[in-house]
Design a protein around this motif. Structure first.
Motif, short mmCIF file in Angstrom:
data_model
loop_
_atom_site.label_atom_id
_atom_site.label_comp_id
_atom_site.label_asym_id
_atom_site.label_seq_id
_atom_site.Cartn_x
_atom_site.Cartn_y
_atom_site.Cartn_z
N THR A 1 35.90 40.52 44.77
CA THR A 1 36.84 41.34 45.54
C THR A 1 38.25 41.17 45.00
OG1 THR A 1 35.48 41.28 47.53
CG2 THR A 1 37.83 41.74 47.83
N ILE A 2 38.63 39.95 44.72
CA ILE A 2 39.96 39.67 44.19
C ILE A 2 40.14 40.35 42.84
CG2 ILE A 2 41.50 37.82 43.38
CD1 ILE A 2 39.94 36.05 45.52
N GLU A 3 39.13 40.27 41.99
CA GLU A 3 39.20 40.93 40.68
C GLU A 3 39.34 42.44 40.82
OE1 GLU A 3 35.62 39.45 38.91
OE2 GLU A 3 36.58 37.60 38.22
N ARG A 4 38.61 43.03 41.78
CA ARG A 4 38.70 44.48 42.00
C ARG A 4 40.10 44.86 42.48
NH1 ARG A 4 33.48 43.91 44.01
NH2 ARG A 4 34.26 43.79 46.14
N VAL A 5 40.67 44.07 43.36
CA VAL A 5 42.02 44.38 43.88
C VAL A 5 43.04 44.28 42.75
CG1 VAL A 5 43.85 43.59 45.43
CG2 VAL A 5 41.50 43.75 46.26
N ARG A 6 42.96 43.24 41.94
CA ARG A 6 43.87 43.10 40.79
C ARG A 6 43.75 44.32 39.86
NH1 ARG A 6 45.86 37.96 39.27
NH2 ARG A 6 44.94 36.19 40.34
N HIS A 7 42.51 44.65 39.52
CA HIS A 7 42.25 45.77 38.62
C HIS A 7 42.81 47.07 39.18
CE1 HIS A 7 39.67 48.98 36.88
NE2 HIS A 7 39.94 48.32 35.77
N GLN A 8 42.54 47.33 40.44
CA GLN A 8 43.01 48.57 41.06
C GLN A 8 44.53 48.61 41.11
OE1 GLN A 8 41.81 49.32 45.14
NE2 GLN A 8 41.91 51.52 44.80
N PHE A 9 45.17 47.49 41.41
CA PHE A 9 46.63 47.44 41.46
C PHE A 9 47.22 47.81 40.10
CE2 PHE A 9 50.63 45.18 40.79
CZ PHE A 9 51.38 45.68 41.84
N VAL A 10 46.70 47.22 39.04
CA VAL A 10 47.24 47.47 37.70
C VAL A 10 46.93 48.89 37.22
CG1 VAL A 10 47.07 46.79 35.27
CG2 VAL A 10 47.23 45.04 37.04
N GLU A 11 45.72 49.35 37.45
CA GLU A 11 45.31 50.65 36.94
C GLU A 11 45.76 51.84 37.79
OE1 GLU A 11 43.75 51.32 34.01
OE2 GLU A 11 43.91 49.19 33.52
#
Length: 88
Positions: free
Chosen positions: A65-75
């Protein structure tokens, strides 16, 4: 351990919005979790952002979940993280 590909760097305005979101009023659980993840992952903190394992332990959310949130924030940006969308 490899360096993080998706680093969260919040502006002062974004940090203020997230801090307010996590401390006042009624907020959906998904939005509260995402806000807390971003606040802990923010690289503009004194010691840099927290690692995924530390955030996972502190907030009781999965590393995925943390990885998805980071990815979505950047992209996709700040607003996208706080809106409810599924990326299955």
């Amino acid at each position: 351990m490899p360096a993080k590909k998706y680093k969260v760097t919040l502006s002062a305005e974004e940090r203020q919005i997230l801090e307010k979101l996590t401390t006042t009023g009624k907020t959906a659980a998904y939005k509260m979790n995402r806000a807390r993840i971003l606040l802990k992952a923010d690289q503009h903190q004194a010691d840099g952002g927290w690692g995924d394992q530390a955030i996972s332990a502190a907030l009781d959310v999965s590393v995925a979940t943390i990885e998805r949130v980071r990815h979505q924030f950047v992209e996709e940006g700040f607003e996208a993280v706080l809106s409810y969308t599924r990326h299955d």
